[in-house]
Design an enzyme around this catalytic site. Structure first.
Site, short mmCIF file in Angstrom:
data_model
loop_
_atom_site.label_atom_id
_atom_site.label_comp_id
_atom_site.label_asym_id
_atom_site.label_seq_id
_atom_site.Cartn_x
_atom_site.Cartn_y
_atom_site.Cartn_z
N SER A 327 9.27 -9.65 -0.25
CA SER A 327 9.51 -8.24 0.10
C SER A 327 10.30 -8.05 1.39
O SER A 327 10.73 -6.93 1.68
CB SER A 327 8.18 -7.49 0.20
OG SER A 327 7.56 -7.41 -1.07
N ASP A 351 6.42 5.58 -9.04
CA ASP A 351 5.88 4.22 -9.11
C ASP A 351 4.52 4.26 -9.78
O ASP A 351 3.50 4.54 -9.14
CB ASP A 351 5.77 3.63 -7.70
CG ASP A 351 5.23 2.21 -7.69
OD1 ASP A 351 4.89 1.69 -8.77
OD2 ASP A 351 5.15 1.61 -6.60
#
Length: 706
Positions: A327, A351
């Site tokens: 990430s 999301d």
């Protein structure tokens, strides 16, 4: 009847014979005279030089090797004087008998004899050749008492390379070792054979190798008059050697020690840069090795321990270890979206915890909150779905073209050898990498994982640190560099090494501000909030968890059920202070799990050291080493006090490295600072295989044992 002789005929034959003999004699003398004229007139200069060469011999004087210093002037590599037992073969009648007699006075190992034999084959008979190095005081005294019995054998003082901090920073500093054949060939190509006469040592790794020409110096010579048998008679002339230059690094050895101590027995790497100029402040690869083991030829046991260790201590993970960034890649993906106009910062992406593409489900960690995500929240909360969809919108070629100038998958050009490129995937890369035609096609589904730093992505911590520094420096990229300059040993003149001009990547200031604000949000309300609680400064950062092994979309990560070497890597990238960054870093702890829980605490202590002059308490250090730390606990110590202690420990280590009053002192100090030199090398206990994508360490042939 008596036959009368023909006198006239006899006289004629006699005269003919005399004439022929005279002609032959004249011809012979003419040939001798012609030869004398040729030698005395036409070949006079050449033969005079040859005669002078037969009468004299040139003996090399080995120069002192230059020092290596950190940015504060602390010596990282130096030389020390020690006694050496040396033999001049031309002055010894029975060499084997002499060595056998010497063995009764001095400890001479088979490896010493092998080295002596090799050096003798490469040297002239009148040159002094070391048989035993680094004699103890007792050995010197025993030989001195019997010196009269050993003509041609002498005790001499020579300089030996010393690394007073042992394993600390060994991948950066490097080491010296015996010259191998490929290095001899390279020296001959550069026409520097004369400068390496009298020595068989050369820099092998790190700064010792990359700055060999500056550190080596210039070999001097002594002109000796010799007898017909090669025996030295007297010294005719001397040209002194020029010592090597001092090399000054940007490295802070106190910071380097702090980071290496925080890793403990874990594997990983950290690179810290000054984003304003590219200077390397810390360059850590764990585990490390003791370069002192190689100085006089590493023994078989120590070599096997290093070379066969499952933890690969000889691998420079910061320079040659490649990993998926996880990430920590997301902020750069966001910059790509803004710079290319693919997505605005206010665009909302829902999301739900997964992303569907081509019938495949790309999941998110169970601890992600999900919901409506704009760019800021997607970075702060590390939304996988947001960046899955962004990768799909950008496409692999656009991602590649944006990331390459940042340094991902590229050679950064740092000033030590051995850097690897890693993998920044593209369609062209895949066509060149795979041999089978059916594997060369790029599938759209392969792009999705690139958005969260997985898939084919594989970079070094040096590349991630450079990209972080570039982002922190508003898109201005500097080439990383370890060496700031050199100092002439004779004149003491300083020679700063010019830095390459920075490269402006052309980022819009408003786009950089959006991403940097989100990274600050990570430390204030995101995944690393607990770690940076109470910090006396604002920093920006991004946690990452990089997969060590590929998992199916339906598989769930279960640390308890996985082998240690299969567990995820903990990654963190960061910069500080947020408004005017002075340091940027990237850190990975192999197979340690979540970046916020393991890697970010290391970054916090680095920032505290650089910005506040603080050093973790003993309690806090233990918590970091165990991977159970968040914000610092206990009363921090002063970094200046710890550095003073470090210098004192190095002085003790240097004293142990020099010959002691016992024969066991021959062994170098393999255990680190302040440990007795008589201890044997103990390799770290192997706990796991290193990450499969790591490059293999470059092990020079000369590093192998005798």
């Amino acid at each position: 009847m008596t036959e009368l002789r023909n006198v006239e005929a006899d006289l004629s034959r006699f005269r003919t014979r005399v004439l022929v003999a005279g002609l032959v004699v004249f011809l012979c003398f003419s040939l001798v005279a012609a030869r004398l004229v040729y030698l005395q007139v036409y070949r006079h200069a050449d033969l005079r030089a040859q005669a002078e060469s037969n009468r004299t011999a040139i003996v090399p004087i080995v120069p002192n090797r230059g020092l290596i210093l950190d940015r504060n002037g602390i010596v990282l590599a130096s030389n020390y004087s020690a006694y050496t037992l040396e033999i001049t073969p031309s002055r010894v009648e029975d060499l084997d008998a002499t060595i056998a007699a010497l063995e009764k006075l001095v400890d001479i190992q088979p490896r010493d004899k092998r080295r002596f034999k090799r050096l003798r084959e490469e040297s002239k008979s009148f040159e002094s050749i070391p048989l035993r190095t680094r004699l103890s005081d007792e050995e010197v005294a025993r030989f001195a008492a019997r010196r009269f019995a050993f003509p041609g054998v002498d005790i001499k003082a020579r300089l030996f390379r010393s690394y007073p901090y042992g394993e600390l920073g060994s991948h950066v500093v490097g080491y010296i070792g015996r010259i191998n054949q490929s290095e001899k060939d390279a020296i001959e190509e550069r026409e520097e054979e004369g400068n390496y006469r009298g020595t068989d040592y050369i820099g092998k790794l790190g700064v010792e190798q990359s700055f060999e020409q500056q550190l080596h110096g210039q070999t001097g010579v002594e002109q000796m008059e010799t007898s017909a048998g090669g025996r030295a008679l007297r010294k005719l002339a001397t040209s002194p050697a020029t010592p090597g230059n001092t090399v000054m690094l940007s490295l802070d050895i106190g910071l380097q020690k702090l980071v290496e101590d925080m890793f403990g027995s874990r594997r990983g790497a950290l690179v810290a840069l000054d984003p304003r100029n590219g200077e390397v402040l810390a360059f850590v690869s764990k585990p490390t090795f003791d370069p002192n083991l190689f100085v006089d030829g590493i023994d078989q046991e120590s070599w096997q321990a290093l070379n066969e260790s499952i933890d690969k201590p000889l691998l420079n993970r910061a320079l040659r270890g490649t990993y998926p960034p996880g990430s920590t890649y997301k902020p750069f993906m966001a910059m790509a979206a803004l710079q290319t106009g693919t997505r605005s910062p206010n665009a909302i992406i829902n999301d739900p915890g997964f992303y569907m593409f081509g019938g495949h489900r790309f999941g998110s960690p169970e601890n992600e909150r999900g919901g409506a995500m704009d760019m800021n929240r997607a970075i702060v909360e590390s939304s996988n779905v947001y960046f899955y969809s962004l990768a799909n919108e950008l496409g692999v070629e656009a991602i590649h073209d944006f990331m390459a100038p940042l340094g991902f998958g590229q050679i950064t050009g740092i000033d030590i050898n051995g850097e690897v490129r890693g993998v920044l995937p593209s369609q062209a890369w895949k066509r060149g990498y795979f041999k089978r035609v059916e594997q060369q096609k790029w599938f759209a589904g392969e792009t999705i994982s690139l958005g969260i730093g997985q898939g084919y992505n594989s970079f070094t911590m040096l590349q991630l640190a450079q990209a972080t520094a570039t982002l922190a420096n508003n898109g201005i990229k500097h080439k990383p560099r370890l060496v700031m300059g050199t100092q002439d040993t004779v004149t003491r003149a300083l020679h700063p090494l010019p830095a390459d001009p920075p490269v402006d990547l052309g980022y819009k200031p408003e786009n950089v501000a959006i991403v940097r604000k989100a990274l600050v949000g990570v430390t204030q309300g995101g995944t690393s909030t607990k770690v940076f609680a109470g910090a006396g400064y604002l920093s920006g950062g991004k946690t990452g968890t990089a997969q060590a092994v590929t998992m199916g979309q339906k598989d769930r990560y279960n640390k308890a059920r996985m082998e240690e070497h299969q567990r995820d890597h903990a990654v963190y990238m960061a910069f500080a202070p947020a408004d005017n960054p002075r340091i940027a870093l990237a850190v990975i702890v192999e197979n340690a799990g979540w970046g916020a829980g393991v890697a970010a605490p290391i970054a916090r202590r680095v920032f505290d050291y650089v910005l506040l002059g603080q050093y973790p308490s003993e309690e806090d250090m233990l918590a970091v080493q165990a991977g159970r730390a968040a914000a610092p606990v206990g009363k921090p110590r002063l970094a200046s006090d710890m550095n003073a202690l470090l210098v004192g420990e190095a002085a003790n280590a240097a004293a142990f490295a020099a010959p002691q009053k016992t024969e066991t002192a021959r062994k170098p100090d393999p255990a680190g600072i302040g440990k007795p030199a008589i201890q044997a090398a103990k390799p770290a206990k192997a706990t796991a295989n290193p990450q499969a994508r790591q490059a293999s360490p470059a092990i020079p042939a000369a590093a192998r044992p005798d």
